[in-house]
Scaffold this motif. Sequence first.
Motif, mmCIF file in Angstrom:
data_model
loop_
_atom_site.group_PDB
_atom_site.id
_atom_site.type_symbol
_atom_site.label_atom_id
_atom_site.label_comp_id
_atom_site.label_asym_id
_atom_site.label_seq_id
_atom_site.Cartn_x
_atom_site.Cartn_y
_atom_site.Cartn_z
ATOM 1 N N GLU A 94 -32.655 8.671 -26.187
ATOM 2 C CA GLU A 94 -33.535 7.697 -26.825
ATOM 3 C C GLU A 94 -34.692 7.363 -25.900
ATOM 4 O O GLU A 94 -34.529 7.269 -24.682
ATOM 5 C CB GLU A 94 -32.778 6.420 -27.160
ATOM 6 C CG GLU A 94 -31.813 6.593 -28.316
ATOM 7 C CD GLU A 94 -31.179 5.287 -28.752
ATOM 8 O OE1 GLU A 94 -31.208 4.292 -28.001
ATOM 9 O OE2 GLU A 94 -30.639 5.272 -29.874
ATOM 10 N N GLY A 95 -35.853 7.143 -26.501
ATOM 11 C CA GLY A 95 -37.024 6.734 -25.743
ATOM 12 C C GLY A 95 -37.012 5.225 -25.527
ATOM 13 O O GLY A 95 -36.036 4.541 -25.862
ATOM 14 N N VAL A 96 -38.079 4.715 -24.977
ATOM 15 C CA VAL A 96 -38.228 3.271 -24.777
ATOM 16 C C VAL A 96 -39.289 2.767 -25.748
ATOM 17 O O VAL A 96 -40.153 3.521 -26.184
ATOM 18 C CB VAL A 96 -38.607 2.927 -23.318
ATOM 19 C CG1 VAL A 96 -37.500 3.347 -22.374
ATOM 20 C CG2 VAL A 96 -39.916 3.566 -22.916
ATOM 21 N N GLY A 97 -39.215 1.505 -26.075
ATOM 22 C CA GLY A 97 -40.149 0.920 -27.024
ATOM 23 C C GLY A 97 -41.464 0.533 -26.388
ATOM 24 O O GLY A 97 -41.637 0.605 -25.165
ATOM 25 N N PRO A 98 -42.397 0.080 -27.217
ATOM 26 C CA PRO A 98 -43.688 -0.370 -26.701
ATOM 27 C C PRO A 98 -43.498 -1.565 -25.769
ATOM 28 O O PRO A 98 -42.614 -2.386 -25.974
ATOM 29 C CB PRO A 98 -44.468 -0.782 -27.948
ATOM 30 C CG PRO A 98 -43.601 -0.481 -29.120
ATOM 31 C CD PRO A 98 -42.275 -0.042 -28.639
ATOM 32 N N GLY A 99 -44.299 -1.632 -24.750
ATOM 33 C CA GLY A 99 -44.212 -2.754 -23.812
ATOM 34 C C GLY A 99 -43.060 -2.644 -22.824
ATOM 35 O O GLY A 99 -42.749 -3.601 -22.120
ATOM 36 N N TYR A 100 -42.405 -1.494 -22.755
ATOM 37 C CA TYR A 100 -41.304 -1.319 -21.805
ATOM 38 C C TYR A 100 -41.797 -1.575 -20.388
ATOM 39 O O TYR A 100 -42.859 -1.110 -19.989
ATOM 40 C CB TYR A 100 -40.743 0.104 -21.903
ATOM 41 C CG TYR A 100 -39.709 0.383 -20.847
ATOM 42 C CD1 TYR A 100 -38.419 -0.093 -20.977
ATOM 43 C CD2 TYR A 100 -40.033 1.109 -19.720
ATOM 44 C CE1 TYR A 100 -37.466 0.155 -20.003
ATOM 45 C CE2 TYR A 100 -39.091 1.373 -18.741
ATOM 46 C CZ TYR A 100 -37.806 0.884 -18.892
ATOM 47 O OH TYR A 100 -36.869 1.134 -17.921
ATOM 48 N N ASP A 101 -40.991 -2.322 -19.623
ATOM 49 C CA ASP A 101 -41.343 -2.655 -18.241
ATOM 50 C C ASP A 101 -40.191 -2.262 -17.324
ATOM 51 O O ASP A 101 -39.120 -2.866 -17.383
ATOM 52 C CB ASP A 101 -41.626 -4.158 -18.128
ATOM 53 C CG ASP A 101 -42.001 -4.586 -16.722
ATOM 54 O OD1 ASP A 101 -42.127 -3.730 -15.837
ATOM 55 O OD2 ASP A 101 -42.159 -5.808 -16.519
ATOM 56 N N ALA A 103 -39.771 -2.826 -14.271
ATOM 57 C CA ALA A 103 -39.402 -3.924 -13.359
ATOM 58 C C ALA A 103 -38.390 -4.849 -14.033
ATOM 59 O O ALA A 103 -37.465 -5.354 -13.377
ATOM 60 C CB ALA A 103 -40.647 -4.698 -12.930
ATOM 61 N N THR A 104 -38.544 -5.084 -15.325
ATOM 62 C CA THR A 104 -37.575 -5.899 -16.058
ATOM 63 C C THR A 104 -36.215 -5.217 -16.070
ATOM 64 O O THR A 104 -35.181 -5.854 -15.875
ATOM 65 C CB THR A 104 -38.068 -6.156 -17.502
ATOM 66 O OG1 THR A 104 -39.318 -6.837 -17.437
ATOM 67 C CG2 THR A 104 -37.078 -6.976 -18.288
ATOM 68 N N LYS A 105 -36.200 -3.918 -16.278
ATOM 69 C CA LYS A 105 -34.951 -3.147 -16.254
ATOM 70 C C LYS A 105 -34.309 -3.233 -14.882
ATOM 71 O O LYS A 105 -33.099 -3.433 -14.767
ATOM 72 C CB LYS A 105 -35.236 -1.693 -16.629
ATOM 73 C CG LYS A 105 -34.044 -0.798 -16.606
ATOM 74 C CD LYS A 105 -33.180 -1.033 -17.811
ATOM 75 C CE LYS A 105 -32.103 0.028 -17.904
ATOM 76 N NZ LYS A 105 -31.266 -0.132 -19.076
ATOM 77 N N ALA A 106 -35.095 -3.121 -13.831
ATOM 78 C CA ALA A 106 -34.568 -3.237 -12.470
ATOM 79 C C ALA A 106 -33.956 -4.617 -12.255
ATOM 80 O O ALA A 106 -32.890 -4.741 -11.649
ATOM 81 C CB ALA A 106 -35.664 -2.970 -11.450
ATOM 82 N N ALA A 107 -34.613 -5.669 -12.751
ATOM 83 C CA ALA A 107 -34.088 -7.029 -12.610
ATOM 84 C C ALA A 107 -32.747 -7.171 -13.345
ATOM 85 O O ALA A 107 -31.819 -7.811 -12.838
ATOM 86 C CB ALA A 107 -35.103 -8.043 -13.140
ATOM 87 N N GLU A 108 -32.623 -6.573 -14.517
ATOM 88 C CA GLU A 108 -31.361 -6.605 -15.277
ATOM 89 C C GLU A 108 -30.254 -5.900 -14.487
ATOM 90 O O GLU A 108 -29.121 -6.388 -14.439
ATOM 91 C CB GLU A 108 -31.542 -5.941 -16.631
ATOM 92 C CG GLU A 108 -32.421 -6.722 -17.585
ATOM 93 C CD GLU A 108 -32.769 -5.927 -18.838
ATOM 94 O OE1 GLU A 108 -32.299 -4.770 -19.013
ATOM 95 O OE2 GLU A 108 -33.550 -6.463 -19.643
#
Length: 113
Positions: A94-101, A103-108
């Motif tokens: 699966e791809g990522v949606g618009p606005g994917y960040d 850094a947010t994924k790293a924080a999670e």
Amino acid sequence: MTAYVIAHLRDPEELHPEVLEYMEGIQATMDPFSGRFVVHGGAVDVREGRWPGNVVMLEFPSAENARDWYESAAYREILPLRTDHLEGDLIIVEGVGPGYDPATKAAEIRKAL
């Protein structure tokens, strides 16, 4: 969410005519699932590691569409034309949606650790 089928196909010593038959028929198997080619054996500029062979990348509206295409009777009928003559790996991702960040994924991930 958009999904991709990515194939890493190793170069054969000699291209078997059945592979060309597979190439001639694959788009018709993808059409009912809204699939399209994004990459089809373009030049590969390897910057890290090794990548012997070619890349094929298909795009589908969803992972479900990609799976349904792969499991369809039409595709299963032509699949041996490729797999009997070319070694390779194939994944659906699966791809990522618009606005994917990222850094947010790293924080999670940090929070989960």
